[in-house]
Design a protein around this motif. Structure first.
Motif, mmCIF file in Angstrom:
data_model
loop_
_atom_site.group_PDB
_atom_site.id
_atom_site.type_symbol
_atom_site.label_atom_id
_atom_site.label_comp_id
_atom_site.label_asym_id
_atom_site.label_seq_id
_atom_site.Cartn_x
_atom_site.Cartn_y
_atom_site.Cartn_z
ATOM 1 N N MET A 46 69.200 38.032 22.332
ATOM 2 C CA MET A 46 68.016 37.170 22.235
ATOM 3 C C MET A 46 66.783 37.929 21.765
ATOM 4 O O MET A 46 65.881 37.349 21.183
ATOM 5 C CB MET A 46 67.752 36.501 23.590
ATOM 6 C CG MET A 46 68.829 35.516 23.994
ATOM 7 S SD MET A 46 68.541 34.767 25.614
ATOM 8 C CE MET A 46 67.166 33.692 25.244
ATOM 9 N N MET A 47 66.756 39.235 22.001
ATOM 10 C CA MET A 47 65.625 40.031 21.544
ATOM 11 C C MET A 47 65.745 40.376 20.059
ATOM 12 O O MET A 47 64.780 40.253 19.302
ATOM 13 C CB MET A 47 65.524 41.333 22.351
ATOM 14 C CG MET A 47 65.204 41.161 23.822
ATOM 15 S SD MET A 47 63.643 40.294 24.144
ATOM 16 C CE MET A 47 64.288 38.734 24.747
ATOM 17 N N ALA A 48 66.929 40.813 19.623
ATOM 18 C CA ALA A 48 67.035 41.483 18.324
ATOM 19 C C ALA A 48 67.778 40.720 17.244
ATOM 20 O O ALA A 48 67.829 41.179 16.102
ATOM 21 C CB ALA A 48 67.702 42.854 18.531
ATOM 22 N N VAL A 49 68.369 39.570 17.568
ATOM 23 C CA VAL A 49 69.143 38.826 16.566
ATOM 24 C C VAL A 49 68.448 37.499 16.286
ATOM 25 O O VAL A 49 68.126 36.760 17.222
ATOM 26 C CB VAL A 49 70.589 38.578 17.052
ATOM 27 C CG1 VAL A 49 71.382 37.798 15.998
ATOM 28 C CG2 VAL A 49 71.284 39.905 17.352
ATOM 29 N N PRO A 50 68.207 37.163 15.003
ATOM 30 C CA PRO A 50 67.510 35.907 14.694
ATOM 31 C C PRO A 50 68.297 34.677 15.116
ATOM 32 O O PRO A 50 69.531 34.690 15.128
ATOM 33 C CB PRO A 50 67.346 35.966 13.170
ATOM 34 C CG PRO A 50 68.395 36.920 12.695
ATOM 35 C CD PRO A 50 68.550 37.929 13.784
ATOM 36 N N ASN A 61 69.495 33.111 4.750
ATOM 37 C CA ASN A 61 70.383 34.064 4.077
ATOM 38 C C ASN A 61 71.759 34.022 4.735
ATOM 39 O O ASN A 61 71.897 34.395 5.912
ATOM 40 C CB ASN A 61 69.802 35.470 4.159
ATOM 41 C CG ASN A 61 70.620 36.483 3.369
ATOM 42 O OD1 ASN A 61 71.750 36.202 2.941
ATOM 43 N ND2 ASN A 61 70.065 37.671 3.187
ATOM 44 N N PRO A 62 72.810 33.595 4.032
ATOM 45 C CA PRO A 62 74.136 33.482 4.650
ATOM 46 C C PRO A 62 74.731 34.829 5.060
ATOM 47 O O PRO A 62 75.687 34.878 5.838
ATOM 48 C CB PRO A 62 74.982 32.824 3.544
ATOM 49 C CG PRO A 62 74.268 33.154 2.270
ATOM 50 C CD PRO A 62 72.816 33.178 2.616
ATOM 51 N N ASN A 63 74.183 35.915 4.557
ATOM 52 C CA ASN A 63 74.692 37.244 4.896
ATOM 53 C C ASN A 63 74.072 37.815 6.163
ATOM 54 O O ASN A 63 74.505 38.865 6.644
ATOM 55 C CB ASN A 63 74.439 38.208 3.730
ATOM 56 C CG ASN A 63 75.204 37.818 2.481
ATOM 57 O OD1 ASN A 63 76.352 37.405 2.549
ATOM 58 N ND2 ASN A 63 74.546 37.930 1.323
ATOM 59 N N VAL A 64 73.057 37.127 6.687
ATOM 60 C CA VAL A 64 72.412 37.583 7.917
ATOM 61 C C VAL A 64 73.128 36.985 9.128
ATOM 62 O O VAL A 64 73.324 35.771 9.201
ATOM 63 C CB VAL A 64 70.922 37.186 7.927
ATOM 64 C CG1 VAL A 64 70.289 37.506 9.284
ATOM 65 C CG2 VAL A 64 70.180 37.906 6.821
ATOM 66 N N ILE A 65 73.502 37.843 10.060
ATOM 67 C CA ILE A 65 74.180 37.375 11.272
ATOM 68 C C ILE A 65 73.142 36.815 12.239
ATOM 69 O O ILE A 65 72.113 37.449 12.503
ATOM 70 C CB ILE A 65 74.970 38.514 11.925
ATOM 71 C CG1 ILE A 65 76.135 38.913 11.023
ATOM 72 C CG2 ILE A 65 75.492 38.104 13.304
ATOM 73 C CD1 ILE A 65 76.907 40.110 11.516
ATOM 74 N N VAL A 66 73.427 35.625 12.766
ATOM 75 C CA VAL A 66 72.491 34.953 13.664
ATOM 76 C C VAL A 66 73.143 34.735 15.024
ATOM 77 O O VAL A 66 74.350 34.939 15.192
ATOM 78 C CB VAL A 66 72.027 33.604 13.064
ATOM 79 C CG1 VAL A 66 71.297 33.821 11.760
ATOM 80 C CG2 VAL A 66 73.215 32.662 12.850
ATOM 81 N N GLN A 67 72.325 34.331 15.978
ATOM 82 C CA GLN A 67 72.848 34.022 17.315
ATOM 83 C C GLN A 67 73.916 32.934 17.221
ATOM 84 O O GLN A 67 73.792 31.993 16.445
ATOM 85 C CB GLN A 67 71.709 33.574 18.218
ATOM 86 C CG GLN A 67 70.687 34.646 18.505
ATOM 87 C CD GLN A 67 69.556 34.148 19.381
ATOM 88 O OE1 GLN A 67 69.687 33.152 20.100
ATOM 89 N NE2 GLN A 67 68.417 34.847 19.349
#
Length: 514
Positions: free
Chosen positions: A267-271, A276-282
């Motif tokens: 929850m702190m460090a992951v959007p 951007n489909p290459n960005v990993i999200v929660q």
């Protein structure tokens, strides 16, 4: 501690009489804690629960108070009273007889077989993330993912049939490394804040509220906490009965802290989201590794790779733990002739290899269907990778429902056993009677509500609500019917009674004496 027979435990199952003479006592307290954590603590769940925002912490606390802690207290009581092989299978036999005993055992066993696919998927996820750290794409096709999962299951079979002490030593080493990786996730969250970044998740007052839009996360929390009783599938292999209460206490503490730490880091460090489909999200299982990558700044790639490697190793060995621990339920069912006795055969290492083989074959068969056959043969309108995701999510939701059925039975067992075996219950009592009633009520409510919210909304946007309910309900009902049918087929195949010595001879390959 008195044995079952000595403590007035009613009719003693054949497996209670003879399993201890077939399987060696090799498990200590540390082993049991490692097994408990391997079964219960899927830290990838922290990345999914984080999507609930600040309410995630409320749901975790509710899950701990209403499900994990009551389940641990009830499991400790029943485990001390009836420390036989098979846990809930034995306890429900004591409370309700052969049919419900087998049915409860089936409801506890079947999810374990399917979860071995989930652990394989986790291995695939972290291999993919490891490659992405260095700009390499791995396992992009469903058939490639399926082959990796099959290899993981095959490895788990091999490790489950060698000498148990050797296998458990590997599990213990991985357990320690796993704990270190989880601490890195929490540290990544701290470093993210110390470097001047704001938390990625919303912590406004409204984000703490529980409502219909996030109720389904309680079902995911219960799923994340299932498996409390599983280490006691190996009850006769514990070398000190004190290990039962110790593993439940310290294992529960480790699980609670680890989930809270993992959720914090994500929850702190992951959007929460990204265009951007290459960005990993929660919500992505790899978000726990992404938290380390983001939080450690310039060193993030190296630390992220280390965490990925540890998680790959952990989920490989989790598959091993699932295979050998759930295989014990098949083993005792064969000893008691609920299933054919040959299902309980042990090898030269005194481990039930046929039970593990049967489980492995079933898991491989489902993997072939989900990741290789169905995505490339069915005309569903989904891409092969999407179809495998849909089928996987449906199976995991159905697993939650079926496993919760067994937990409902567990929370009823303790009340029935208190009345049927009152003297033995009193001698082994861990807490005042009102505590067990409270645990039973809380556990029943939590299990029932988890089943309900699992049906309230799909875990994937690729399905609508009607399709979700239809598939989960159909698979759940069909699975329960299969368990009932297997019991009656097994009973019909028993032609004559046999002695303990004859069963032991058939299981071990030795000649019967007497």
């Amino acid at each position: 501690m008195a044995t079952t027979a000595e403590s007035g435990g009613g009719e003693v199952l054949r497996s209670e009489r003879i399993a201890g003479g077939i399987l060696p006592k090799v498990l200590n307290t540390f082993d049991m804690i490692a097994i408990f954590v391997a079964i219960v603590l899927f830290i990838t769940n922290a990345s999914v629960i984080a999507v609930a925002g600040a309410a995630a912490y409320v749901y975790w606390i509710l899950g701990f108070l209403a499900f994990l802690i009551p389940g641990a207290i009830v499991t400790g009581q029943l485990g001390l009273m009836f420390p036989g092989e098979g846990s809930i299978y034995v306890w429900t036999n004591k409370a309700f007889g052969a049919f419900l005993g087998f049915f409860a055992g089936f409801c506890a066993w079947w999810p374990g077989v399917l979860v071995m696919i989930a652990t394989g998927v986790a291995v695939v996820t972290f291999i993919q993330h490891l490659g992405s750290l260095f700009g390499v794409s791995f396992l992009t096709d469903a058939w490639q993912q399926g082959l990796v999962i099959i290899v993981v299951i095959a490895f788990s079979f091999i490790m489950s049939i060698i000498r148990f002490r050797v296998t458990q030593n590997f599990v213990n080493i991985i357990f320690v490394a796993y704990g270190g990786a989880i601490l890195l996730i929490g540290l990544a969250g701290v470093l993210w804040l110390l470097s001047g970044h704001a938390p990625q998740s919303n912590f406004s007052a409204q984000s703490w509220s529980l409502n219909k839009t996030n109720f389904t996360f309680f079902g995911l929390v219960v799923l994340a906490l299932l498996g409390i009783e599983v280490p006691l599938n190996m009850g006769v292999e514990i070398n000190n009965m004190r290990s039962i209460t110790r593993y439940l206490l310290w294992g529960s503490v480790v699980v609670m802290l680890a989930y809270l730490i993992g959720t914090f880091g994500v929850m702190m460090a992951v959007p929460v989201s990204s265009s951007n489909p290459n960005v990993i999200v929660q919500g992505n299982p790899a978000a726990i590794s992404a938290a380390v990558q983001n939080g450690f700044g310039g060193a993030g790639t190296i630390f992220g790779a280390i965490v990925d490697i540890i998680f790959i190793g952990f989920f490989i060995f989790v598959t091993v733990v699932y295979n050998y621990s759930f295989g014990r339920l098949v083993f005792v069912s064969g000893l008691d002739r609920r299933l054919p006795t040959w299902m309980s055969k042990v090898n030269a290492n005194n481990v039930p290899w046929v039970a593990v083989l049967v489980q492995s074959i079933i898991s491989v068969t489902f993997t072939l269907l989900i990741f290789i056959i169905m995505p490339y043969t069915l005309q569903t309108g989904f891409k092969p990778s999407d179809l495998s995701t849909v089928v996987y999510d449906i199976l995991q939701a159905a697993v939650t429902v079926i496993w919760c059925v067994s937990m409902v039975i567990l929370f009823v067992d303790v009340i029935i056993i208190r009345y049927k075996y009152h003297d033995a219950f009193t001698r082994a009592r861990l807490a005042p009677d009102w505590v067990f009633y409270l645990c039973s009520v809380l556990g029943l409510i939590a299990s029932g509500f988890a089943v309900y919210v699992t049906f309230t909304g799909p875990w994937t946007p690729l399905l609508n609500n009607q399709q979700w309910v239809l598939w989960i309900g159909s698979i759940g009902v069909l699975s329960l019917l299969v368990g009932i049918v297997i019991f009656f087929i097994g009973q019909a195949t028993i032609k004559a009674n046999v002695s303990d010595e004859e069963v032991i001879a058939q299981v071990t390959g030795e000649k019967a004496t007497g």
